[in-house]
Design an enzyme around this catalytic site. Structure first.
Site, PDB file in Angstrom:
ATOM      1  N   CYS A   2       1.062  -1.070  -0.003  1.00 49.04           N
ATOM      2  CA  CYS A   2       0.001  -0.442   0.037  1.00 49.04           C
ATOM      3  C   CYS A   2       1.076   1.287   0.133  1.00 49.04           C
ATOM      4  O   CYS A   2       1.896   1.375   0.597  1.00 49.04           O
ATOM      5  CB  CYS A   2      -0.924   0.097   1.442  1.00 49.04           C
ATOM      6  SG  CYS A   2      -2.296  -1.299   1.425  1.00 49.04           S
ATOM      7  N   ARG A  27       4.344  -0.162  -4.375  1.00 49.99           N
ATOM      8  CA  ARG A  27       3.705  -0.799  -3.176  1.00 49.99           C
ATOM      9  C   ARG A  27       3.056  -1.938  -3.341  1.00 49.99           C
ATOM     10  O   ARG A  27       2.334  -1.327  -2.059  1.00 49.99           O
ATOM     11  CB  ARG A  27       3.804   0.322  -2.953  1.00 49.99           C
ATOM     12  CG  ARG A  27       5.038   1.010  -2.147  1.00 49.99           C
ATOM     13  CD  ARG A  27       4.856   2.067  -1.294  1.00 49.99           C
ATOM     14  NE  ARG A  27       4.460   1.806   0.096  1.00 49.99           N
ATOM     15  CZ  ARG A  27       5.553   0.944   0.992  1.00 49.99           C
ATOM     16  NH1 ARG A  27       6.870   1.194   0.928  1.00 49.99           N
ATOM     17  NH2 ARG A  27       5.255   0.583   2.374  1.00 49.99           N
ATOM     18  N   TRP A  74      -2.026  -2.903  -1.528  1.00 52.81           N
ATOM     19  CA  TRP A  74      -2.279  -4.071  -2.086  1.00 52.81           C
ATOM     20  C   TRP A  74      -3.037  -4.781  -0.518  1.00 52.81           C
ATOM     21  O   TRP A  74      -2.852  -4.532   0.709  1.00 52.81           O
ATOM     22  CB  TRP A  74      -1.049  -4.380  -1.172  1.00 52.81           C
ATOM     23  CG  TRP A  74      -0.441  -5.629  -1.474  1.00 52.81           C
ATOM     24  CD1 TRP A  74       0.363  -6.781  -2.263  1.00 52.81           C
ATOM     25  CD2 TRP A  74      -0.176  -6.352  -1.344  1.00 52.81           C
ATOM     26  NE1 TRP A  74       0.513  -7.615  -2.528  1.00 52.81           N
ATOM     27  CE2 TRP A  74       0.960  -8.238  -1.130  1.00 52.81           C
ATOM     28  CE3 TRP A  74      -0.824  -7.398   0.272  1.00 52.81           C
ATOM     29  CZ2 TRP A  74       0.885  -9.206  -0.700  1.00 52.81           C
ATOM     30  CZ3 TRP A  74      -0.429  -8.687   1.392  1.00 52.81           C
ATOM     31  CH2 TRP A  74       0.324  -9.262   0.904  1.00 52.81           C
ATOM     32  N   ASN A 100      -2.152   1.760   5.858  1.00 48.28           N
ATOM     33  CA  ASN A 100      -0.689   0.718   5.287  1.00 48.28           C
ATOM     34  C   ASN A 100      -1.003  -0.002   6.685  1.00 48.28           C
ATOM     35  O   ASN A 100      -0.127   0.552   7.175  1.00 48.28           O
ATOM     36  CB  ASN A 100       0.103   1.712   5.507  1.00 48.28           C
ATOM     37  CG  ASN A 100       1.259   0.973   4.149  1.00 48.28           C
ATOM     38  OD1 ASN A 100       0.888  -0.498   4.097  1.00 48.28           O
ATOM     39  ND2 ASN A 100       2.691   0.956   4.209  1.00 48.28           N
ATOM     40  N   GLY A 101      -1.227  -1.328   6.228  1.00 47.78           N
ATOM     41  CA  GLY A 101      -0.885  -1.858   7.564  1.00 47.78           C
ATOM     42  C   GLY A 101      -1.788  -2.824   7.572  1.00 47.78           C
ATOM     43  O   GLY A 101      -2.814  -3.013   7.011  1.00 47.78           O
ATOM     44  N   GLU A 483      18.196 -17.778  -6.035  1.00 48.64           N
ATOM     45  CA  GLU A 483      17.967 -16.782  -7.126  1.00 48.64           C
ATOM     46  C   GLU A 483      17.059 -16.982  -8.503  1.00 48.64           C
ATOM     47  O   GLU A 483      16.173 -16.309  -8.402  1.00 48.64           O
ATOM     48  CB  GLU A 483      19.117 -15.612  -6.327  1.00 48.64           C
ATOM     49  CG  GLU A 483      18.397 -13.896  -6.782  1.00 48.64           C
ATOM     50  CD  GLU A 483      17.201 -13.587  -6.208  1.00 48.64           C
ATOM     51  OE1 GLU A 483      16.840 -14.219  -5.357  1.00 48.64           O
ATOM     52  OE2 GLU A 483      16.579 -12.139  -7.315  1.00 48.64           O
ATOM     53  N   LYS A 487      13.189 -15.567  -9.338  1.00 45.60           N
ATOM     54  CA  LYS A 487      12.420 -14.321 -10.758  1.00 45.60           C
ATOM     55  C   LYS A 487      12.184 -15.325 -11.412  1.00 45.60           C
ATOM     56  O   LYS A 487      11.103 -14.187 -11.858  1.00 45.60           O
ATOM     57  CB  LYS A 487      14.547 -14.129 -11.162  1.00 45.60           C
ATOM     58  CG  LYS A 487      15.161 -12.969 -10.408  1.00 45.60           C
ATOM     59  CD  LYS A 487      15.156 -11.858 -10.113  1.00 45.60           C
ATOM     60  CE  LYS A 487      13.991 -11.784  -8.757  1.00 45.60           C
ATOM     61  NZ  LYS A 487      14.501 -11.792  -7.654  1.00 45.60           N
ATOM     62  N   GLU A 490       8.512 -15.307  -9.755  1.00 45.11           N
ATOM     63  CA  GLU A 490       7.816 -14.256  -9.217  1.00 45.11           C
ATOM     64  C   GLU A 490       6.819 -13.446 -10.987  1.00 45.11           C
ATOM     65  O   GLU A 490       5.877 -12.827 -10.465  1.00 45.11           O
ATOM     66  CB  GLU A 490       9.050 -12.876  -9.005  1.00 45.11           C
ATOM     67  CG  GLU A 490       9.516 -12.918  -7.482  1.00 45.11           C
ATOM     68  CD  GLU A 490      10.238 -12.594  -7.202  1.00 45.11           C
ATOM     69  OE1 GLU A 490      10.393 -11.923  -5.814  1.00 45.11           O
ATOM     70  OE2 GLU A 490      11.533 -11.962  -8.317  1.00 45.11           O
ATOM     71  N   HIS A 506      17.721 -36.586  -3.956  1.00 44.24           N
ATOM     72  CA  HIS A 506      16.862 -36.678  -3.222  1.00 44.24           C
ATOM     73  C   HIS A 506      15.259 -36.402  -3.282  1.00 44.24           C
ATOM     74  O   HIS A 506      14.496 -36.326  -2.563  1.00 44.24           O
ATOM     75  CB  HIS A 506      17.970 -35.913  -1.880  1.00 44.24           C
ATOM     76  CG  HIS A 506      18.822 -37.268  -1.243  1.00 44.24           C
ATOM     77  ND1 HIS A 506      19.223 -38.233  -1.216  1.00 44.24           N
ATOM     78  CD2 HIS A 506      20.027 -36.234  -1.927  1.00 44.24           C
ATOM     79  CE1 HIS A 506      20.414 -38.146  -1.124  1.00 44.24           C
ATOM     80  NE2 HIS A 506      20.994 -37.497  -0.923  1.00 44.24           N
ATOM     81  N   LYS A 605       6.576  -5.081  -3.521  1.00 43.39           N
ATOM     82  CA  LYS A 605       8.437  -4.129  -3.512  1.00 43.39           C
ATOM     83  C   LYS A 605       8.408  -4.425  -2.166  1.00 43.39           C
ATOM     84  O   LYS A 605       9.244  -4.993  -1.774  1.00 43.39           O
ATOM     85  CB  LYS A 605       8.317  -2.681  -4.221  1.00 43.39           C
ATOM     86  CG  LYS A 605       9.268  -2.982  -3.896  1.00 43.39           C
ATOM     87  CD  LYS A 605      10.369  -3.261  -5.496  1.00 43.39           C
ATOM     88  CE  LYS A 605      12.064  -3.352  -5.085  1.00 43.39           C
ATOM     89  NZ  LYS A 605      12.358  -4.503  -5.199  1.00 43.39           N
TER      90      LYS A 605
HETATM   91  C1  G6P Z   1       9.516  -8.526  -1.504  1.00 46.94           C
HETATM   92  C2  G6P Z   1       9.771  -8.331  -2.906  1.00 46.94           C
HETATM   93  C3  G6P Z   1      11.342  -9.169  -3.180  1.00 46.94           C
HETATM   94  C4  G6P Z   1      11.946  -8.290  -1.805  1.00 46.94           C
HETATM   95  C5  G6P Z   1      11.915  -9.548  -0.488  1.00 46.94           C
HETATM   96  C6  G6P Z   1      12.306  -8.585   0.896  1.00 46.94           C
HETATM   97  O1  G6P Z   1       8.651 -10.037  -1.851  1.00 46.94           O
HETATM   98  O2  G6P Z   1       9.024  -8.773  -3.848  1.00 46.94           O
HETATM   99  O3  G6P Z   1      12.056  -8.424  -4.173  1.00 46.94           O
HETATM  100  O4  G6P Z   1      13.130  -9.496  -2.049  1.00 46.94           O
HETATM  101  O5  G6P Z   1       9.518  -7.966  -0.454  1.00 46.94           O
HETATM  102  O6  G6P Z   1      12.318  -6.817   0.661  1.00 46.94           O
HETATM  103  P1  G6P Z   1      13.734  -6.066   1.203  1.00 46.94           P
HETATM  104  O7  G6P Z   1      12.334  -4.787   1.004  1.00 46.94           O
HETATM  105  O8  G6P Z   1      13.312  -5.849   3.125  1.00 46.94           O
HETATM  106  O9  G6P Z   1      15.124  -6.265   0.431  1.00 46.94           O
END
Ligand code: G6P
Length: 610
Positions: A2, A27, A74, A100-101, A483, A487, A490, A506, A605
């Site tokens: 948010c 956000r 969000w 937001n929260g 990672e 990616k 996501e 395994h 984000k």
């Molecule tokens: C969300 C984002 C990710 C990020 C994670 C942690 O899931 O989509 O890209 O890695 O939060 O965020 P931070 O700001 O704490 O690195």
């Protein structure tokens, strides 16, 4: 999680609020809404979906009003519908509120409010706040007192902003657990979740801390606590370049941020590598050599991509600094009765510096007597302000929801920290110099890989129709496998898993057939030969192999269906290079599948709810 923005001043508020919302869309983008105070009434407009949908709903003639608030959502409580979109109003429509929260006791409060005659129009937790403030405001007195009174009844987290017809040019904003700032203009002021929303208008900001309320009017602002006692707050200057939060000719922020990595890494390294001494200079650690020596254990804590870089940090710290280290998901650590004491260093890693779980984990560690460090990108963020010391990434704003440049900068920051920790212990000056030199060379090596993006694009064509992809790596490249898989899932919604290459036997090996691409991280490092054996195992079962290898490597050419080369570097720094083709692969696959790369479904984000 948010985004909220508010404006009060002489200019029409709506265009400024819409511009701010667009900057905050990263956000959350489930719905958007705006409330403007004009002629003794509040006009509210909302729409499900992106800000563009709200703009369509508003049409050409933007509503008038010089004071207003706006929100991009969000969803937590209630589906992303128009009714659940913010702003929410009280029964009489005299006030509007954005939030937001999460209000954790919303259920109980809602039942009590309904019993007292309030009519609810949404399923959100937020709406209880509008009705609580309404009750307090009805008793007379200023809006700030009503907001403070209402907030004393709620549990949970909030960044809120409220406008009322009874104080038409005032915004009351408050914070507990969700980021919020006041931005100061000339004859006008703003409130926002973060500075990017207002950067085009002003660079002077006051960051609110938990338990603070801001009363913002065109010509002045004041900060008070929940008992409405005045507080003195410092004004900070935000020096982010506006161009950095624009796409600058790239189709997506994600691609721009991938391509920016030579520069972002230079910025992370700038002035910090002491090549001759074989160590680093980290001005913000706030730890003497003696205190560094007292550390007998390191706990890294983070979420998402930052958690992956934490794993690399653990490997580095144990190998070079010889300090027992472990990595904890912040969301687990905080509820686990963790064992930490004053000799434990707890390192929180967060791009945004606002992730609720990471922040809570650091607070918990601090409460138990540990020393805390933050490896953070966003200057002035909550984590950056609350830790005992830290390292800023200086990677510049990262807007694409999938983290890219922050990840590589985090690895470099961790290598710098390892140098400092190692050199006060047994790490020799020769080893230190070797790492220092390799670090300084990285940006140029990154450039070389990114120049070959078109090769990765061609491989993406071959992988884009897969429904499952397996990513395998060992040692320093196991976290890179995690990672790479993150990616891909996501942004392209293809199911992907990262695994330690040998562990594949395994379980995941059962999934392998000729439809399943397997991406191997196989640079020439200490575990290269072992990885080659794992590639053989996959090929023996008909799997399709994409291999990321060191330039000039011929060992895998006969096995791999597609090969991507990266330059040679020290084992511990290979992740900075091997992750680049995986970022590009995910990007090009998502684009080809028509996915919204910068704003993938359901993600946000900055996750400021737990
Ligand atoms: C969300 C984002 C990710 C990020 C994670 C942690 O899931 O989509 O890209 O890695 O939060 O965020 P931070 O700001 O704490 O690195």
């Amino acid at each position: 999680m948010c985004g909220i923005v508010g404006y009060t001043g002489a200019r029409p508020a709506a265009p400024l609020l819409l511009e701010g919302l667009k900057r905050l869309e990263y956000r959350g983008y489930d719905s958007a809404g705006i409330a403007l105070v004009e002629d003794g009434r509040i006009e509210v407009h909302k729409a499900p979906g992106r800000i563009a949908a709200l703009e369509r709903e508003l049409g050409q003639n933007l509503p008038p009003g010089h004071t207003g608030i706006a929100h991009t959502r969000w969803a937590t409580h209630g589906a992303p519908s128009t009714a659940n979109a913010h702003p929410h109003t009280d029964c009489g429509g005299t006030l509007a509120l954005i939030h937001n929260g999460i209000i954790e006791n919303a259920g109980l409060l809602r039942t009590a409010l309904i019993r007292r005659g309030h009519v609810f129009r949404s399923e959100t937790d937020t709406e209880v706040l509008a009705h609580l403030i309404e009750e307090a405001h009805a008793k007379g007195g200023a809006l700030v007192g009503a907001v403070a009174g209402a907030l004393q009844q709620v549990e949970g987290t909030y960044g809120i902003a409220v406008v009322s017809t009874r104080e038409p040019d005032t915004i009351v904003a408050a914070r507990r657990g969700s980021p919020l700032l006041v931005a100061i203009g000339s004859g006008e002021n703003f409130i926002a979740s973060d500075a990017s929303a207002v950067l085009a208008q002003t660079r002077s900001v006051v960051y609110l801390d938990d338990g603070e309320i801001a009363v913002v009017r065109p010509g002045d602002y004041r900060i008070v606590d929940l008992d409405t006692a005045e507080k003195e707050k410092a004004v900070s200057r935000v020096d982010w370049d506006l161009a950095k939060i624009e796409r600058g000719g790239y189709a997506h922020f994600m691609l721009k941020e991938i391509m920016e990595q030579p520069e972002s890494l230079r910025n992370t390294l700038r002035g910090r590598v002491l090549e001759e001494e074989g160590t680093s200079r980290l001005g913000g650690l706030n730890l003497s050599d003696e205190q560094l020596l007292q550390v007998n254990r390191i706990v890294f804590t983070a979420c998402g991509t930052s958690w992956h870089s934490a794993l690399i940090g653990e490997y580095m710290m144990e190998e070079l600094a010889r300090i027992p280290s472990e990595v904890e998901y912040a969301s687990e650590f905080r509820y686990r009765n963790p064992i930490v004491d004053e000799r434990t260093l707890v390192v929180g890693i967060s791009q945004s510096g606002e992730t609720a779980d990471t922040l809570a984990a650091l607070r918990e560690a601090k409460r138990r007597g540990a020393r805390t460090l933050g490896i953070v990108n966003v200057v002035g963020s909550t984590i950056a302000r609350e830790v005992d010391g830290g390292i800023y990434l200086h990677a510049g704003p990262e807007i694409g929801v999938a983290s890219t440049k922050a990840f590589t900068s985090q690895i470099v920051a961790l290598a710098l920290l390892t140098l400092t920790m190692g050199r006060v212990r047994a790490l020799s000056i020769l080893q230190g110099r070797e790492v220092a030199r390799a670090l300084l060379r990285l940006p140029e090596l990154v450039e070389r890989i990114l120049a070959k993006a078109a090769d990765v694009e061609r491989i993406a064509e071959r992988v884009m129709r897969a429904t499952n992809v397996l990513y395998l790596g060992r040692g320093y490249n196991f976290p890179v496998a995690l990672e790479g898989a993150l990616k891909l899932k996501e942004i392209s919604y293809i199911h992907a898993e990262g695994y330690p290459a040998a562990e594949m036997k395994h379980g995941p090996i059962a999934l392998i057939d000729d439809l399943m691409p397997v991406v191997f991280l196989a640079p020439r490092d200490a575990v290269y030969q072992k990885v080659v054996s794992n590639v053989e195992e996959v090929k023996a079962r008909g799997g399709r192999v994409v291999a990321v290898v060191t330039e000039g490597d011929t060992g895998l050419a006969r096995l791999a269906d597609h090969q991507i080369e990266v330059p040679e570097t020290l084992d511990l720094l290979t992740p900075v290079l091997t992750v680049l083709p995986l970022q590009l692969l995910a990007y090009y696959i998502a684009v080809r599948r028509g996915c919204d790369v910068d704003q993938p479904r359901n993600l946000a984000k900055s996750v400021t709810v737990e």
